[in-house]
Design a protein around this motif. Structure first.
Motif, PDB file in Angstrom:
ATOM      1  N   ASN A  73       0.712  -1.170   0.135  1.00 54.60           N
ATOM      2  CA  ASN A  73      -0.120  -0.058  -0.217  1.00 54.60           C
ATOM      3  C   ASN A  73       0.864   1.334   0.034  1.00 54.60           C
ATOM      4  OD1 ASN A  73      -2.447  -1.438   0.019  1.00 54.60           O
ATOM      5  ND2 ASN A  73      -2.774  -1.250   2.207  1.00 54.60           N
ATOM      6  N   ILE A  74       1.870   1.198   0.744  1.00 55.83           N
ATOM      7  CA  ILE A  74       2.748   2.372   0.924  1.00 55.83           C
ATOM      8  C   ILE A  74       3.426   2.782  -0.606  1.00 55.83           C
ATOM      9  CG2 ILE A  74       5.006   3.256   1.596  1.00 55.83           C
ATOM     10  CD1 ILE A  74       4.234   1.515   4.220  1.00 55.83           C
ATOM     11  N   LEU A  75       3.857   1.663  -1.249  1.00 60.34           N
ATOM     12  CA  LEU A  75       4.458   1.839  -2.400  1.00 60.34           C
ATOM     13  C   LEU A  75       3.398   2.404  -3.612  1.00 60.34           C
ATOM     14  CD1 LEU A  75       6.744  -1.496  -2.307  1.00 60.34           C
ATOM     15  CD2 LEU A  75       7.665   0.847  -2.196  1.00 60.34           C
ATOM     16  N   SER A  76       2.279   1.732  -3.560  1.00 57.06           N
ATOM     17  CA  SER A  76       1.239   2.156  -4.583  1.00 57.06           C
ATOM     18  C   SER A  76       0.829   3.772  -4.435  1.00 57.06           C
ATOM     19  CB  SER A  76       0.060   1.220  -4.326  1.00 57.06           C
ATOM     20  OG  SER A  76       0.176  -0.079  -4.478  1.00 57.06           O
ATOM     21  N   PHE A  77       0.924   3.982  -3.146  1.00 55.21           N
ATOM     22  CA  PHE A  77       0.098   5.304  -2.877  1.00 55.21           C
ATOM     23  C   PHE A  77       1.266   6.506  -3.108  1.00 55.21           C
ATOM     24  CE2 PHE A  77      -3.114   3.359  -0.358  1.00 55.21           C
ATOM     25  CZ  PHE A  77      -4.251   3.772  -1.142  1.00 55.21           C
ATOM     26  N   CYS A  78       2.531   6.066  -2.789  1.00 57.07           N
ATOM     27  CA  CYS A  78       3.760   7.024  -2.953  1.00 57.07           C
ATOM     28  C   CYS A  78       3.915   7.344  -4.484  1.00 57.07           C
ATOM     29  CB  CYS A  78       4.661   6.727  -2.269  1.00 57.07           C
ATOM     30  SG  CYS A  78       5.685   5.385  -2.945  1.00 57.07           S
ATOM     31  N   LEU A  79       4.015   5.986  -5.249  1.00 55.05           N
ATOM     32  CA  LEU A  79       3.898   6.336  -6.577  1.00 55.05           C
ATOM     33  C   LEU A  79       2.851   7.118  -7.325  1.00 55.05           C
ATOM     34  CD1 LEU A  79       5.088   5.301  -9.483  1.00 55.05           C
ATOM     35  CD2 LEU A  79       3.578   3.252  -9.087  1.00 55.05           C
ATOM     36  N   LEU A  80       1.856   7.026  -6.824  1.00 48.67           N
ATOM     37  CA  LEU A  80       0.559   7.731  -7.318  1.00 48.67           C
ATOM     38  C   LEU A  80       0.705   9.232  -6.958  1.00 48.67           C
ATOM     39  CD1 LEU A  80      -2.315   7.832  -8.706  1.00 48.67           C
ATOM     40  CD2 LEU A  80      -3.096   7.501  -6.595  1.00 48.67           C
ATOM     41  N   PHE A  81       1.281   9.358  -5.826  1.00 51.23           N
ATOM     42  CA  PHE A  81       1.289  10.860  -5.268  1.00 51.23           C
ATOM     43  C   PHE A  81       2.437  11.540  -6.143  1.00 51.23           C
ATOM     44  CE2 PHE A  81       3.051  14.335  -2.475  1.00 51.23           C
ATOM     45  CZ  PHE A  81       2.060  14.654  -2.137  1.00 51.23           C
ATOM     46  N   TRP A  82       3.833  11.053  -6.157  1.00 52.74           N
ATOM     47  CA  TRP A  82       4.676  11.954  -6.881  1.00 52.74           C
ATOM     48  C   TRP A  82       4.503  11.856  -8.392  1.00 52.74           C
ATOM     49  CZ3 TRP A  82       7.637   6.669  -5.952  1.00 52.74           C
ATOM     50  CH2 TRP A  82       7.843   5.947  -7.137  1.00 52.74           C
ATOM     51  N   SER A  83       3.820  10.897  -9.070  1.00 56.01           N
ATOM     52  CA  SER A  83       3.666  10.859 -10.393  1.00 56.01           C
ATOM     53  C   SER A  83       2.600  12.212 -10.760  1.00 56.01           C
ATOM     54  CB  SER A  83       2.817   9.426 -11.022  1.00 56.01           C
ATOM     55  OG  SER A  83       3.669   8.512 -10.789  1.00 56.01           O
ATOM     56  N   VAL A  84       1.605  12.319  -9.741  1.00 54.82           N
ATOM     57  CA  VAL A  84       0.507  13.482  -9.810  1.00 54.82           C
ATOM     58  C   VAL A  84       1.415  14.646  -9.647  1.00 54.82           C
ATOM     59  CG1 VAL A  84      -1.346  14.692  -8.843  1.00 54.82           C
ATOM     60  CG2 VAL A  84      -1.439  11.907  -9.158  1.00 54.82           C
ATOM     61  N   GLY A 159       8.240  21.571 -25.943  1.00 53.36           N
ATOM     62  CA  GLY A 159       8.072  22.321 -24.886  1.00 53.36           C
ATOM     63  C   GLY A 159       8.759  21.375 -23.651  1.00 53.36           C
ATOM     64  N   TRP A 160       9.038  22.072 -22.682  1.00 58.87           N
ATOM     65  CA  TRP A 160       9.700  21.301 -21.450  1.00 58.87           C
ATOM     66  C   TRP A 160       8.345  20.945 -20.790  1.00 58.87           C
ATOM     67  CZ3 TRP A 160       7.907  23.403 -16.835  1.00 58.87           C
ATOM     68  CH2 TRP A 160       7.776  24.879 -16.959  1.00 58.87           C
ATOM     69  N   GLN A 161       7.156  21.300 -20.836  1.00 62.37           N
ATOM     70  CA  GLN A 161       6.176  20.978 -20.143  1.00 62.37           C
ATOM     71  C   GLN A 161       5.664  19.547 -20.308  1.00 62.37           C
ATOM     72  OE1 GLN A 161       6.492  23.786 -21.677  1.00 62.37           O
ATOM     73  NE2 GLN A 161       5.678  25.629 -20.651  1.00 62.37           N
ATOM     74  N   LYS A 162       5.953  19.263 -21.645  1.00 60.23           N
ATOM     75  CA  LYS A 162       5.203  18.001 -22.029  1.00 60.23           C
ATOM     76  C   LYS A 162       6.075  16.830 -21.430  1.00 60.23           C
ATOM     77  CE  LYS A 162       2.463  20.007 -25.024  1.00 60.23           C
ATOM     78  NZ  LYS A 162       2.688  21.598 -25.181  1.00 60.23           N
ATOM     79  N   ALA A 163       7.281  16.986 -21.170  1.00 61.35           N
ATOM     80  CA  ALA A 163       7.981  16.086 -20.635  1.00 61.35           C
ATOM     81  C   ALA A 163       7.514  15.593 -18.981  1.00 61.35           C
ATOM     82  CB  ALA A 163       9.447  16.526 -20.456  1.00 61.35           C
ATOM     83  N   PHE A 164       7.023  16.479 -18.219  1.00 59.96           N
ATOM     84  CA  PHE A 164       6.334  16.383 -16.934  1.00 59.96           C
ATOM     85  C   PHE A 164       5.103  15.596 -17.297  1.00 59.96           C
ATOM     86  CE2 PHE A 164       9.779  19.786 -16.072  1.00 59.96           C
ATOM     87  CZ  PHE A 164      10.119  19.338 -14.917  1.00 59.96           C
ATOM     88  N   TYR A 165       4.314  16.099 -18.238  1.00 60.58           N
ATOM     89  CA  TYR A 165       3.228  15.509 -18.449  1.00 60.58           C
ATOM     90  C   TYR A 165       3.185  13.892 -18.971  1.00 60.58           C
ATOM     91  CZ  TYR A 165       1.644  20.415 -19.237  1.00 60.58           C
ATOM     92  OH  TYR A 165       1.312  21.757 -19.107  1.00 60.58           O
ATOM     93  N   LEU A 166       4.309  13.682 -19.710  1.00 63.80           N
ATOM     94  CA  LEU A 166       4.334  12.083 -20.326  1.00 63.80           C
ATOM     95  C   LEU A 166       4.823  11.271 -19.100  1.00 63.80           C
ATOM     96  CD1 LEU A 166       4.505  10.344 -22.608  1.00 63.80           C
ATOM     97  CD2 LEU A 166       6.870  10.822 -22.609  1.00 63.80           C
ATOM     98  N   PHE A 167       5.733  11.755 -18.168  1.00 65.46           N
ATOM     99  CA  PHE A 167       6.266  10.666 -17.243  1.00 65.46           C
ATOM    100  C   PHE A 167       5.127  10.711 -16.217  1.00 65.46           C
ATOM    101  CE2 PHE A 167      10.244  11.385 -19.495  1.00 65.46           C
ATOM    102  CZ  PHE A 167      10.846   9.977 -19.589  1.00 65.46           C
ATOM    103  N   GLY A 168       4.545  11.817 -15.934  1.00 65.49           N
ATOM    104  CA  GLY A 168       3.587  11.786 -14.732  1.00 65.49           C
ATOM    105  C   GLY A 168       2.641  10.714 -14.988  1.00 65.49           C
ATOM    106  N   SER A 169       1.886  11.078 -16.369  1.00 60.11           N
ATOM    107  CA  SER A 169       0.906   9.885 -16.770  1.00 60.11           C
ATOM    108  C   SER A 169       1.308   8.534 -16.536  1.00 60.11           C
ATOM    109  CB  SER A 169       0.493  10.572 -18.090  1.00 60.11           C
ATOM    110  OG  SER A 169      -0.042  11.804 -18.078  1.00 60.11           O
ATOM    111  N   PHE A 170       2.509   8.297 -17.008  1.00 62.27           N
ATOM    112  CA  PHE A 170       3.061   6.775 -17.129  1.00 62.27           C
ATOM    113  C   PHE A 170       3.016   6.421 -15.484  1.00 62.27           C
ATOM    114  CE2 PHE A 170       5.782   6.856 -20.832  1.00 62.27           C
ATOM    115  CZ  PHE A 170       4.475   6.527 -21.872  1.00 62.27           C
ATOM    116  N   GLY A 171       3.452   7.250 -14.505  1.00 62.92           N
ATOM    117  CA  GLY A 171       3.437   6.960 -13.272  1.00 62.92           C
ATOM    118  C   GLY A 171       2.220   6.672 -12.515  1.00 62.92           C
ATOM    119  N   ILE A 172       1.110   7.245 -12.932  1.00 63.45           N
ATOM    120  CA  ILE A 172      -0.283   7.012 -12.563  1.00 63.45           C
ATOM    121  C   ILE A 172      -0.892   5.674 -13.003  1.00 63.45           C
ATOM    122  CG2 ILE A 172      -2.718   8.027 -12.639  1.00 63.45           C
ATOM    123  CD1 ILE A 172      -1.392  10.742 -12.812  1.00 63.45           C
ATOM    124  N   VAL A 173      -0.640   5.530 -14.188  1.00 64.87           N
ATOM    125  CA  VAL A 173      -0.998   4.329 -14.899  1.00 64.87           C
ATOM    126  C   VAL A 173      -0.329   2.946 -14.012  1.00 64.87           C
ATOM    127  CG1 VAL A 173      -0.969   2.532 -16.863  1.00 64.87           C
ATOM    128  CG2 VAL A 173      -1.632   4.943 -17.014  1.00 64.87           C
TER     129      VAL A 173
END
Length: 427
Positions: A73-84, A159-173
Motif C-alpha cells: 500500500n505504501i509503494l502504490s500510494f507514494c508512486l501515485l502521489f509523486w507521479s501526480v 516544450g519542457w512542460q510536455k516531458a513532465f506530463y508524459l512521465f507523470g501520466s505513466f506513473g499514474i497508470v
C-alpha cells in the motif's frame, strides 16, 4: 512463489525507473526553464536542492512506516502521489511553484519508496540478496538515461512542460497496476501496537547509531550523494555550455556513458561482493570503499577533459566504480542491522545522506558564475576520496563487533523474530 517474486521485482524495477526518471527531468530541461522563466543559476540549484532536502527529511518517517504498515500500500500510494506532482510540475511558472511541486511534493512522494521497496526485496530474496537488489538498482541508470534522452527531445521539439506530463501520466497508470497485481503484505502488528511513533523512532534511532559501522556507512553515503546530485543536476548544462551541444544530445550524453558504466559496475560489484562475502562479510564494504577511491580520479578528469571523447571516457569509468559502490549500499547495511528494523535503518541512512548531499546543486549553481562548472564538478572528486576512507575505516575497525550475531535464517519472511527481541538485544 517464484513467479510472484519475479513479478514483484519487475514492478518494483518499473516504479524505481519512474522514481529516478521523474527526478531527472528537471535537470535535463533546466536550460529551457532558465530561458523561458528567466531564473538564475542559484534559483535553479535551489529547486534541485529543495527536492533532496524534502527527501532527506521525510525518508526516516518512510522507513518507520515501512516497518509497521503494508509495504504494498505504501509503494502504490507514494508512486501515485509523486507521479501526480510530476504531471502538475508542467504547469509551473514561478520559482515558488517549482519549489512546492517539483521540490517538496515530488521529493516527499519519492521519499516513501526506497525503504519499503528494498525491505520487501530483502525479505523475498534471501540467498541472492545483493543480486536482486542490484537488478533493482539498475532501474536508476535506465531511468536517468532514458529520461535524459526523452526529456531532451520532447523539450526541444514540444516544450519542457510536455516531458513532465508524459512521465507523470505513466506513473499514474503504473500505480494502478501495482496496486492490483501485488498481494497485500501483512504489516508488523507488534510494532504498530507499541508506544507512540516518536518514542519508537527515537528508540530505533538510538539502537542504530550505537553502531559505528552504520554511522560511517551513512557518512560515506552522504559523500556519494553530494557528488551524485551535483553531477546529475549540472552535467547536461555543462555539456551545452562547454561543447555547444543540443539539449537532446547533452541530455543523453551526460547520462548515458556514466550510467552504462554504472550498470556494468553494479552487476560486477554485486557478483564480486556476494562471492567473497561467503567467507568474509566485510567484503561488501571493501568493494564499496574501492569503488569510491578508484572512481575519484575520473570525476576530476570529467570536469577537466578538453574534448567530448575524453569527457565520455571519464564519465564511463566514473560510472563503473560508482556501480561498485551502489551494488552494496543496502546489502552492507543489512549485515549490521536486524531484519525487524531494516526499513527504519535504511530510512535513517537515506535521510542523513541526502541532507548532507542536498546542498550540492545549490552550491554549484551559486559558484558557477565565478568558479565555473568545470572546476566545480572536478572538485567533487574530493568527496569520493573522503567517502572511501570512511567506509574503509568501518570495514577494518568496527565491522566485526557491530555485525549481528543472529542470521537471517532465524527470521521468517515477515520480519518477526522467532524469539522475543528487545531494543537492547539489537544494540
Amino acid at each position: 512463489m517464484k513467479q510472484y517474486k519475479w513479478e514483484l521485482l519487475v514492478l518494483l524495477w518499473l516504479a524505481f525507473f519512474l522514481n529516478q526518471a521523474d527526478r531527472q527531468i528537471f535537470s535535463v530541461v533546466l536550460p529551457l526553464i532558465r530561458r523561458d522563466l528567466s531564473l538564475t543559476d542559484a534559483e535553479l540549484g535551489l529547486i534541485a536542492s529543495a527536492l533532496v532536502w524534502t527527501y532527506g527529511l521525510l525518508v526516516p518517517i518512510a522507513g518507520f512506516v515501512g516497518d509497521r504498515w503494508s509495504r504494498r500500500n505504501i509503494l502504490s500510494f507514494c508512486l501515485l502521489f509523486w507521479s501526480v506532482a510530476t504531471l502538475f510540475t508542467g504547469f509551473c511558472t514561478t520559482l515558488l511553484q517549482f519549489v512546492l511541486l517539483r521540490g517538496i511534493a515530488t521529493g516527499g512522494g519519492e521519499a516513501f519508496y526506497a525503504p519499503s521497496a528494498n525491505a520487501l526485496l530483502g525479505d523475498n530474496y534471501r540467498q541472492n540478496r545483493s543480486f536482486a537488489l542490484s537488478i533493482h538498482q539498475t532501474a536508476v541508470y535506465f531511468g536517468i538515461i532514458l529520461s535524459g534522452l526523452a526529456a531532451g527531445y520532447i523539450g526541444e521539439h514540444y516544450g519542457w512542460q510536455k516531458a513532465f506530463y508524459l512521465f507523470g501520466s505513466f506513473g499514474i497508470v503504473l500505480a494502478v497496476v501495482f496496486f492490483s497485481r501485488i498481494p497485500k503484505d501483512v504489516p508488523n502488528v507488534s510494532l504498530i501496537r507499541q508506544s507512540s511513533a516518536l518514542t519508537e523512532i527515537s528508540q530505533t534511532a538510538r539502537t542504530i547509531v550505537r553502531k559505528p559501522t552504520v554511522v560511517l556507512l551513512t557518512l560515506g553515503f552522504g559523500c556519494m550523494v553530494f557528488v551524485n546530485v551535483g553531477y546529475l543536476t549540472w552535467m547536461p548544462s555543462f555539456l551545452v555550455d562547454r561543447f555547444s551541444m543540443s539539449l537532446t544530445d547533452a541530455g543523453f550524453s551526460s547520462l548515458f556513458y556514466h550510467h552504462l558504466g554504472a550498470f556494468l559496475g553494479v552487476l560486477s560489484g554485486a557478483k564480486i561482493a556476494d562471492h567473497y562475502a561467503k567467507t568474509n562479510p566485510k567484503s561488501r564494504l571493501i568493494v564499496q570503499a574501492l569503488g569510491l577511491l578508484l572512481g575519484a580520479p575520473f570525476i576530476y578528469w570529467m570536469g577537466q577533459a578538453s574534448s567530448q571523447t575524453t569527457t565520455y571516457t571519464a564519465l564511463f569509468l566514473f560510472g563503473i566504480f560508482r556501480g561498485w559502490y551502489d551494488s552494496n549500499i543496502v546489502a552492507s547495511l543489512y549485515e549490521v542491522v536486524a531484519p525487524s528494523v531494516r526499513s527504519s535503518a535504511y530510512g535513517l541512512m537515506l535521510a542523513c545522506a541526502f541532507l548532507i548531499g542536498a546542498t550540492s546543486p545549490y552550491l554549484l549553481g551559486l559558484l558557477k558564475p565565478t568558479l565555473g562548472l568545470a572546476a566545480g564538478l572536478s572538485s567533487l572528486s574530493g568527496f569520493y576520496v573522503l567517502g572511501g576512507l570512511l567506509i574503509g575505516l568501518a570495514a577494518w575497525v568496527f565491522f566485526g563487533p557491530d555485525r549481528q550475531a543472529v542470521s537471517d535464517a532465524d527470521y521468517p519472511v515477515n520480519g518477526q523474530p522467532q524469539i522475543p527481541v528487545t531494543h537492547d538485544d539489537l544494540a
